[in-house]
Write a protein that holds these residues in place. Sequence first.
Motif, mmCIF file in Angstrom:
data_model
loop_
_atom_site.group_PDB
_atom_site.id
_atom_site.type_symbol
_atom_site.label_atom_id
_atom_site.label_comp_id
_atom_site.label_asym_id
_atom_site.label_seq_id
_atom_site.Cartn_x
_atom_site.Cartn_y
_atom_site.Cartn_z
ATOM 1 N N CYS A 17 80.025 30.992 59.428
ATOM 2 C CA CYS A 17 80.827 29.907 59.998
ATOM 3 C C CYS A 17 81.554 30.411 61.252
ATOM 4 O O CYS A 17 82.152 31.495 61.223
ATOM 5 C CB CYS A 17 81.829 29.416 58.959
ATOM 6 N N PRO A 18 81.521 29.641 62.326
ATOM 7 C CA PRO A 18 82.199 30.076 63.551
ATOM 8 C C PRO A 18 83.719 30.100 63.417
ATOM 9 O O PRO A 18 84.402 30.739 64.216
ATOM 10 C CB PRO A 18 81.758 29.025 64.574
ATOM 11 N N LYS A 19 84.281 29.425 62.392
ATOM 12 C CA LYS A 19 85.730 29.366 62.238
ATOM 13 C C LYS A 19 86.268 30.419 61.262
ATOM 14 O O LYS A 19 87.250 31.097 61.552
ATOM 15 C CB LYS A 19 86.165 27.977 61.786
ATOM 16 N N CYS A 20 85.643 30.516 60.055
ATOM 17 C CA CYS A 20 86.177 31.413 59.026
ATOM 18 C C CYS A 20 85.248 32.564 58.690
ATOM 19 O O CYS A 20 85.574 33.392 57.841
ATOM 20 C CB CYS A 20 86.526 30.624 57.763
ATOM 21 N N GLN A 21 84.068 32.586 59.301
ATOM 22 C CA GLN A 21 83.065 33.632 59.070
ATOM 23 C C GLN A 21 82.495 33.603 57.650
ATOM 24 O O GLN A 21 81.871 34.568 57.207
ATOM 25 C CB GLN A 21 83.655 35.024 59.353
ATOM 26 N N CYS A 61 80.090 24.597 56.715
ATOM 27 C CA CYS A 61 80.767 25.707 56.037
ATOM 28 C C CYS A 61 80.865 25.447 54.529
ATOM 29 O O CYS A 61 81.218 24.344 54.099
ATOM 30 C CB CYS A 61 82.166 25.896 56.625
ATOM 31 N N TYR A 101 84.178 24.117 52.962
ATOM 32 C CA TYR A 101 84.670 22.755 53.206
ATOM 33 C C TYR A 101 85.234 22.190 51.895
ATOM 34 O O TYR A 101 84.656 22.423 50.841
ATOM 35 C CB TYR A 101 83.517 21.884 53.719
ATOM 36 N N CYS A 127 87.732 24.490 55.256
ATOM 37 C CA CYS A 127 87.263 24.806 56.614
ATOM 38 C C CYS A 127 86.195 23.796 57.002
ATOM 39 O O CYS A 127 85.288 23.523 56.213
ATOM 40 C CB CYS A 127 86.707 26.225 56.661
ATOM 41 N N ASN A 128 86.300 23.208 58.175
ATOM 42 C CA ASN A 128 85.329 22.184 58.606
ATOM 43 C C ASN A 128 84.381 22.717 59.694
ATOM 44 O O ASN A 128 83.851 21.954 60.498
ATOM 45 C CB ASN A 128 86.053 20.938 59.106
ATOM 46 N N GLY A 129 84.188 24.015 59.685
ATOM 47 C CA GLY A 129 83.279 24.601 60.677
ATOM 48 C C GLY A 129 81.847 24.094 60.519
ATOM 49 O O GLY A 129 81.385 23.830 59.395
ATOM 50 N N SER A 130 81.131 23.939 61.623
ATOM 51 C CA SER A 130 79.745 23.468 61.584
ATOM 52 C C SER A 130 78.970 24.061 62.751
ATOM 53 O O SER A 130 79.545 24.509 63.746
ATOM 54 C CB SER A 130 79.697 21.938 61.637
ATOM 55 N N ARG A 131 77.642 24.064 62.598
ATOM 56 C CA ARG A 131 76.731 24.506 63.660
ATOM 57 C C ARG A 131 75.543 23.558 63.686
ATOM 58 O O ARG A 131 75.129 23.048 62.626
ATOM 59 C CB ARG A 131 76.226 25.934 63.403
#
Length: 245
Positions: free
Chosen positions: A208-212, A233, A236, A239-243
């Motif tokens: 995840c780009p936010k929390c790894q 992620c 979630y 953490c709402n990280g996405s790619r």
Amino acid sequence: MGVNIGSVKGYYFLDAWVMANIIQLATFQFCKRFINKDIDPCGRLYDQMTQAARSVTANIAEGMSRSQTSTESQMRLLDVARASLSELEGDYFFLSMLFHEELWAKSSSYRQGFSSIKLDKPIYTDDWNKEAWTHIIGQKAKFEGWVNHSDMGVCLNSLLILCGRCSAMLQNLIASQHEKFKREGGFTENMTVDRLEAIKTAANGPKCPKCQGPMKKMMAKKGRNQGHEFWSCCNYPKCNGSRPL
């Protein structure tokens, strides 16, 4: 903490269950000796007292056996056991009045002597049924001279005290299970924890780009990317990280 599915016989170690068995055995003996057709022509009182005594042991066993999958069911069943014990205690109280058997005062030597009798802690190895049987019979022998006394008054007073002790044990048990639930959660919450951990373990996507943390494939359900897959992620909604996929 996840779900732990183990033996359902943990209640064998509970003082409340051991005491409930002592009360059940003593109640059957008492009813056989004193509840005759002269005072109970239809046998209703005999049935109610023996069934109430059985209900205590049965609901402790069932309640504690449900503890791994339903804390609510466990606590409700323990409360049923406590209610059955109150019903039985009420019958003994009624009989003490019916037969004019005065109850012991807290300061009396009889009550203090009987109340000083304590239960031993059980020691089980690899044959729990046999060892529990031996333990319960051994513990009941400590009270035998009182609950099976030739004098009905001694029997009634002794059984009333045992009912009160067992009720206090159940109250403490219910309170401790409630505290455990507040600390550790219940079956549903821990099933969710286990599922999320399994998802994280199985995930083989990028970090995840936010929390790894690990990421998993998801499909957008709405918006301009509806129907398209993306990396989301596993943590979630924390953490709402996405790619993009």
